[in-house]
Design a protein around this motif. Structure first.
Motif, PDB file in Angstrom:
ATOM      1  N   UNK A   1     -28.434  23.638 -22.813  1.00  0.00           N
ATOM      2  CA  UNK A   1     -28.443  22.277 -22.271  1.00  0.00           C
ATOM      3  C   UNK A   1     -27.006  21.850 -22.010  1.00  0.00           C
ATOM      4  N   UNK A   2     -26.812  21.238 -20.850  1.00  0.00           N
ATOM      5  CA  UNK A   2     -25.549  20.625 -20.471  1.00  0.00           C
ATOM      6  C   UNK A   2     -25.814  19.153 -20.208  1.00  0.00           C
TER       7      UNK A   2
ATOM      8  N   UNK B   1     -31.058  21.420 -18.067  1.00  0.00           N
ATOM      9  CA  UNK B   1     -31.426  22.696 -18.649  1.00  0.00           C
ATOM     10  C   UNK B   1     -30.737  23.794 -17.849  1.00  0.00           C
ATOM     11  N   UNK B   2     -30.244  24.801 -18.534  1.00  0.00           N
ATOM     12  CA  UNK B   2     -29.499  25.867 -17.868  1.00  0.00           C
ATOM     13  C   UNK B   2     -29.889  27.216 -18.435  1.00  0.00           C
TER      14      UNK B   2
ATOM     15  N   UNK C   1     -26.308  35.239 -13.315  1.00  0.00           N
ATOM     16  CA  UNK C   1     -26.756  34.260 -12.324  1.00  0.00           C
ATOM     17  C   UNK C   1     -27.168  32.997 -13.064  1.00  0.00           C
ATOM     18  N   UNK C   2     -26.742  31.847 -12.541  1.00  0.00           N
ATOM     19  CA  UNK C   2     -27.018  30.566 -13.169  1.00  0.00           C
ATOM     20  C   UNK C   2     -28.236  29.883 -12.552  1.00  0.00           C
ATOM     21  N   UNK C   3     -29.084  29.367 -13.406  1.00  0.00           N
ATOM     22  CA  UNK C   3     -30.232  28.573 -12.979  1.00  0.00           C
ATOM     23  C   UNK C   3     -30.129  27.196 -13.623  1.00  0.00           C
ATOM     24  N   UNK C   4     -30.411  26.163 -12.827  1.00  0.00           N
ATOM     25  CA  UNK C   4     -30.315  24.788 -13.305  1.00  0.00           C
ATOM     26  C   UNK C   4     -31.605  24.038 -13.032  1.00  0.00           C
ATOM     27  N   UNK C   5     -31.935  23.136 -13.955  1.00  0.00           N
ATOM     28  CA  UNK C   5     -33.013  22.202 -13.703  1.00  0.00           C
ATOM     29  C   UNK C   5     -32.490  21.024 -12.900  1.00  0.00           C
TER      30      UNK C   5
END
Length: 116
Positions: free
Chosen positions: A36-37, A95-96, A103-107
């Motif tokens: 979480x960020x 959410x990350x 590879x980055x995924x973000x909500x």
């Protein structure tokens, strides 16, 4: 591809609690790190908490002892339990996921507002 959907944000008084949830779908077996960020107005996005695939957890100093990250592999969920909330915790929480290939995924983010 991985899709992330957060929920659980809202308005709470200082000292209160919220639990954020992140539902993951897609190729989640490629995921190495979940976390979480948050980003407050006028500030950079910052790490709040992460959980590594082996189970170890790390927290920002500002939330240690108040926030807890957890996951439920059976439900493809990651949670952030936030207790003793402070006005300075007000931010959009994201959410990350980080895959093994970096590879980055973000909500899409969920707003948390803590009133004094």
């Amino acid at each position: 591809q991985v899709q992330l959907v957060e929920s659980g944000g809202g308005l709470v008084q200082a000292g209160g609690s919220l639990r954020l949830s992140c539902l993951a779908s897609g190729n989640i077996f490629s995921i190495n790190v979940m976390g979480w960020y948050r980003q407050a107005p006028g500030k950079q996005r910052e790490l709040v908490a992460v959980i590594i695939s082996g189970g170890s957890k790390n927290y920002a100093d500002s939330v240690k002892g108040r926030f807890t990250i957890s996951r439920d592999n059976a439900k493809n969920m990651v949670y952030l339990q936030m207790n003793s909330l402070k006005p300075e915790d007000t931010a959009v929480y994201y959410c990350h996921f980080l895959s093994h290939s970096n590879f980055n995924y973000w909500g899409q983010g969920t707003q948390v507002t803590v009133s004094s």
